[in-house]
Design an enzyme around this catalytic site. Structure first.
Site, short mmCIF file in Angstrom:
data_model
loop_
_atom_site.label_atom_id
_atom_site.label_comp_id
_atom_site.label_asym_id
_atom_site.label_seq_id
_atom_site.Cartn_x
_atom_site.Cartn_y
_atom_site.Cartn_z
N GLU A 190 0.83 -1.19 0.00
CA GLU A 190 0.00 0.00 0.00
C GLU A 190 0.87 1.24 0.00
OE1 GLU A 190 -1.74 -1.29 3.93
OE2 GLU A 190 -1.75 0.89 4.13
N HIS B 208 -2.25 -12.17 10.53
CA HIS B 208 -1.90 -10.77 10.33
C HIS B 208 -1.75 -10.13 11.71
CE1 HIS B 208 -1.25 -6.90 8.91
NE2 HIS B 208 -2.39 -6.40 9.35
N CYS C 115 -3.19 -4.69 3.88
CA CYS C 115 -2.14 -5.57 4.36
C CYS C 115 -2.15 -6.96 3.74
CB CYS C 115 -2.21 -5.70 5.88
SG CYS C 115 -2.05 -4.10 6.68
#
Lengths: 137, 388, 353
Positions: free
Chosen positions: C82, C236, C114
């Site tokens: 990103e 994550h 992400c």
């Protein structure tokens, strides 16, 4: 800094250390050259494209305090002349090292970093910088 | 090849000449030289102008035509040529003028060198100065012109044990000389401690190891020796002119503690002049950085390789020493308007050989040598002058 | 055909800044932020680094471990981030040239907060599995920024990892992948904005936890598995706490997630987070061990993977490139001023031509 095409043309050497070897005498040239400076015309047709492995040792160095505009953010930075294992020498920066810790003879390896940009709206230039070879693992 | 003499010299003060434009300084030096030679404009066969980068400093190319025009030579449609070899532009212009007269092509030529560096800011001036090096493979990676010389210094220290103090002493000596030169940019002595403590530029070199940016111009009039006596009782003979090149990038050299081009050009010059280093009393060498003078006095053959630092520290290259180096103050104290420097070196030698150097006169000066360098030694011009 | 990971490589920049230092400048309790987020330092890229240089180093490390593979056999390369240096001009073409790929390949850049890197892995699996390419590269890398003083500033960091996906001599088979995707605006950045915005606590339960658990449960269902079937799990990790909580919710222990949990040391490397966590696991995993992976991307979606390490890992030369632990431990701590300078947060003068 540099106009697009003039920089882009050199990417094979700036990204991947594209070089030439004279198969008449074995001398390596970086950046690549069309003719061997030793063999002259005898080298025509015998210049082979190779890529430097990227490893060498520091031949000389300096710490730059008065920097050109596109390196302002990095000063003081270390500039080195590196004697590559293939015998050629080249000039670049040494990163990931304290200026006080640089020594002639240090083993270093090439890595890719930003070299600059044509302003905030322009093309970004990438090329080799060197880092000390550290213990693996 | 005929004998060639210098029959006139002229120069501006070097420094930040805010009131004077490029045209102004070129004309000032040129007219002074022509007047010194007691010439009339119609007698000038050609004009040679040494200039490194007027295109980037003042957006002006084609500067030989410009000088010819403003000097009043253009109304005679006199041929005018601009010569460029970075820092060696002036010395190379002199060589071209010399060859033109020596070959018989011309009888009398004016050789000038000029640079106007202060019309741009320091950051741009540094970038322009760096274009003497390899843009693609040195400069783009952050190696500034001082950085390249710093790496030479570092290697010289590593191979020969040359010390930081010895290198700094070059600046001290040249400032002492410059204090005796009313045309010098800096006429103030400095102490070794100041040089060592000065802000770093590219270690180990600091601000006082580097010649300044300067405006200035210098000019000489060259004439065939046979005609020279019509104009002057003291023609100074060009005993030899030599030139050599080397790789553009410092990293392509076999050895960075010498400028091979200096060695080759010096050897040829001595051979042509039928002289040896011991025959020379004074030399103007290219000290754009202190370390460069140390290389120069070694490479020209005056001191053994590796001994240049010691010799400087022991005073052997100061006024009164074995070989008076840079009595003008050198590039460091006299100033370094790039294209003018090589011609200014000749102006200094001629004054010394004529015996008109005033407080900085080298007693018994008979033979002088000038060494003018482009880039990190990619072009070197060596000239030997002598009293006839 | 057994599609999986043939090689992998990682890279994390050396510089670090601590939450205490950030809090000191903004008048917040950095110590408390550190404890609350379970982040002790975060990585900061040097001014001459960006997603492209990070991706290149990770990809080169990946290739160093398989010198017998010719980069000209790579048929596709995808870089997910990103913080791509260009809004238009792919990072991937530079990475491809820098590792010696031929022009006969396809490249495109990925964005999904992400999980851009793991989405790229899925695409590579498809191309390889369909026999369209021999090898495909998926990279997740970021140099994400948090607005000065914002909670995100304590965690947003830099790093990345690259995976060479193929069907021959894999060191880890990707048995299955499943994703769970909805339109949930928990965290976003509009075009032209320097810093992202987020929905505060909305980023928790309806975003991260819902999508990670849903994606995880899809994998459990499709594979007929449960947490205890796996030796390692990588989730994550926007901070150190979320993955611990979601692990517990799914029946995983702290031990299982320990190796792949890097955020406490290096911060949240966004698209690099799960790729780096998975790399850390591959640095130590033994043949037969099974790895459970769920990446999360705001906006929102999760990518789940069920991976089994093969015998080939024994012949695989991990030490030809630095391990993740090497990068985690190679650190230089900087202060906020240096960090602000490096990250371009200080307004410098415009150049006069």
């Amino acid at each position: 800094m540099m106009v697009t095409a003039r920089f882009w043309r050199e990417n094979p050497s700036r990204y991947n250390l594209a070089a030439k070897r004279c198969n008449n005498c074995g001398k390596v040239f970086f950046p690549p050259r069309a003719v061997c400076s030793v063999c002259h015309r005898k080298s025509l047709g015998k210049m082979e494209c190779i890529h430097l492995k990227g490893e060498g040792e520091v031949y000389s160095f300096t710490v730059v305090h008065e920097a050109p505009s596109h390196f302002e953010m990095l000063k003081p930075y270390v500039v080195v002349m590196v004697k590559m294992d293939e015998g050629v020498m080249l000039t670049s920066q040494l990163i990931d090292v304290g200026a006080k810790d640089v020594r002639i003879g240090m083993r270093v390896r090439a890595t890719l970093r930003r070299l600059g940009e044509d302003g905030p709206a322009g093309v970004i230039y990438y090329g080799y910088k060197f880092a000390p070879v550290r213990q693996e693992g | 090849m005929r004998d060639v003499a210098v029959i006139g010299i002229g120069d501006t003060k070097f420094g930040e000449l805010w009131d004077l434009s490029f045209r102004d300084i070129g004309i000032q030096a040129g007219l002074a030289a022509v007047e010194d030679a007691k010439l009339v404009a119609e007698e000038i066969d050609a004009l040679y102008v040494g200039n490194m980068s007027a295109g980037r400093f003042i957006d002006q190319e084609h500067v030989a035509a410009l000088i010819a025009d403003y000097s009043g030579l253009a109304r005679d449609n006199t041929p005018a040529t601009r010569i460029e070899a970075a820092g060696a532009s002036g010395g190379l212009a002199l060589r071209e003028g010399y060859l033109a007269v020596a070959s018989g092509m011309h009888d009398i030529v004016v050789v000038g060198g000029a640079e106007k560096m202060t019309d741009v800011g320091d950051v741009l001036a540094t970038e322009i100065q760096s274009s003497a090096a390899d843009q693609q493979w040195e400069v783009v990676f952050g190696a500034t012109f001082p950085a390249l010389h710093a790496m030479i210094a570092r290697r010289h220290m590593h191979e020969y044990g040359t010390t930081r103090e010895q290198i700094a002493q070059v600046a001290v000596k040249n400032h002492r000389h410059g204090a005796l030169n009313p045309k010098a940019q800096f006429q103030r002595e400095i102490e070794l401690a100041s040089v060592l403590k000065a802000p770093p530029v590219a270690e180990p070199l600091g601000v006082f190891d580097c010649a300044p940016f300067s405006d200035g111009a210098a000019a000489v009039v060259l004439c065939s020796m046979e005609k020279a006596r019509r104009y002057t009782d003291a023609p100074i003979r060009i005993a030899a002119s030599a030139q050599a090149s080397d790789t553009l990038a410092l990293h392509t050299r076999q050895d960075i503690t010498s400028f091979r081009a200096t060695q080759v050009a010096a050897r040829e010059a001595f051979k042509r002049a039928r002289k040896e280093p011991k025959d020379v009393q004074l030399a103007e060498v290219h000290d754009n950085f202190t370390i460069s003078e140390i290389l120069a006095i070694e490479d020209l053959g005056f001191f053994p390789k590796g001994q240049g630092g010691r010799a400087t520290m022991e005073g052997e290259t100061a006024l009164g020493g074995k070989l008076a180096v840079n009595t003008s103050g050198g590039l460091k104290a006299r100033g370094d308007p790039i294209g003018a420097t090589g011609v200014a070196q000749i102006v200094e030698l001629v004054q010394q050989l004529r015996g008109t150097a005033g407080k900085r006169q080298v007693p018994g000066a008979k033979v002088g040598m000038a060494q003018n360098v482009g880039g990190t030694g990619a072009t070197v011009v060596v000239t030997i002058l002598e009293v006839v | 055909m057994e599609v999986g990971i043939v090689s992998y490589g990682a890279y994390v920049p050396r510089y670090r800044i601590t939450p205490q230092e950030i809090g000191r400048v903004w008048g917040s309790d950095g110590e408390a932020m550190s404890k609350g987020l379970m982040i002790y330092s975060k990585s900061v890229p040097s001014p001459d680094e960006d997603v492209i240089t990070i991706a290149v180093e990770a990809a080169r490390n990946m290739m160093r471990r398989v010198p017998e593979i010719d980069p000209k056999d790579i048929g596709a390369l995808y870089t997910g981030s990103e913080s791509h240096p260009y809004a238009v001009k792919p990072s991937g073409t530079i990475v491809a040239e820098a590792i010696g790929c031929s022009p006969n390949m396809t490249v495109a850049d990925y964005e999904f907060a992400c999980k851009a890197g793991t989405a790229a892995i899925q695409n590579c699996m498809g191309l390889v599995g369909a026999g369209m390419v021999k090898y495909a590269v998926a990279i997740g890398a970021d140099t994400s920024q948090g607005a000065p003083g914002d909670p995100l500033e304590y965690s947003a960091s830099a790093g990345g990892a690259a995976f060479l996906i193929g069907a021959k001599d894999v060191i880890a088979t990707i048995n299955h992948t499943a994703s769970f995707t909805t339109d949930t605006p928990d965290f976003w950045r509009r075009e032209g904005q320097d810093y992202p915005s987020h929905g505060g606590r909305f980023t928790g339960e309806p975003a991260y936890f819902k999508h990670v658990t849903s994606g995880a449960k899809l994998v459990f269902k499709n594979m007929g598995s449960q947490a205890s079937d796996y030796q390692y799990a990588v989730f994550h990790q926007p901070n150190g706490k979320f993955p611990q909580r979601v692990a517990k919710m799914l029946g995983f222990t702290d031990k299982q997630i320990e190796v792949g949990l890097l955020t406490p040391q290096i911060g949240n490397t966004y698209s690099g987070a799960v790729p780096l966590g998975l790399s850390a696991v591959l640095d130590v995993a033994e043949p037969g061990e099974r790895i459970f992976v769920v990446a999360y991307g705001s906006g929102a979606g999760s990518d789940g993977f069920d991976i089994t390490v093969t015998d080939n890992i024994k012949r695989f030369n991990r030490l030809a490139a630095p391990l993740v632990s090497h990068y985690v431990n190679d650190r230089v701590v900087i202060d906020y001023a240096t960090y602000a300078k490096f990250r371009g947060k200080i307004r410098v003068k415009e150049e006069v031509a």
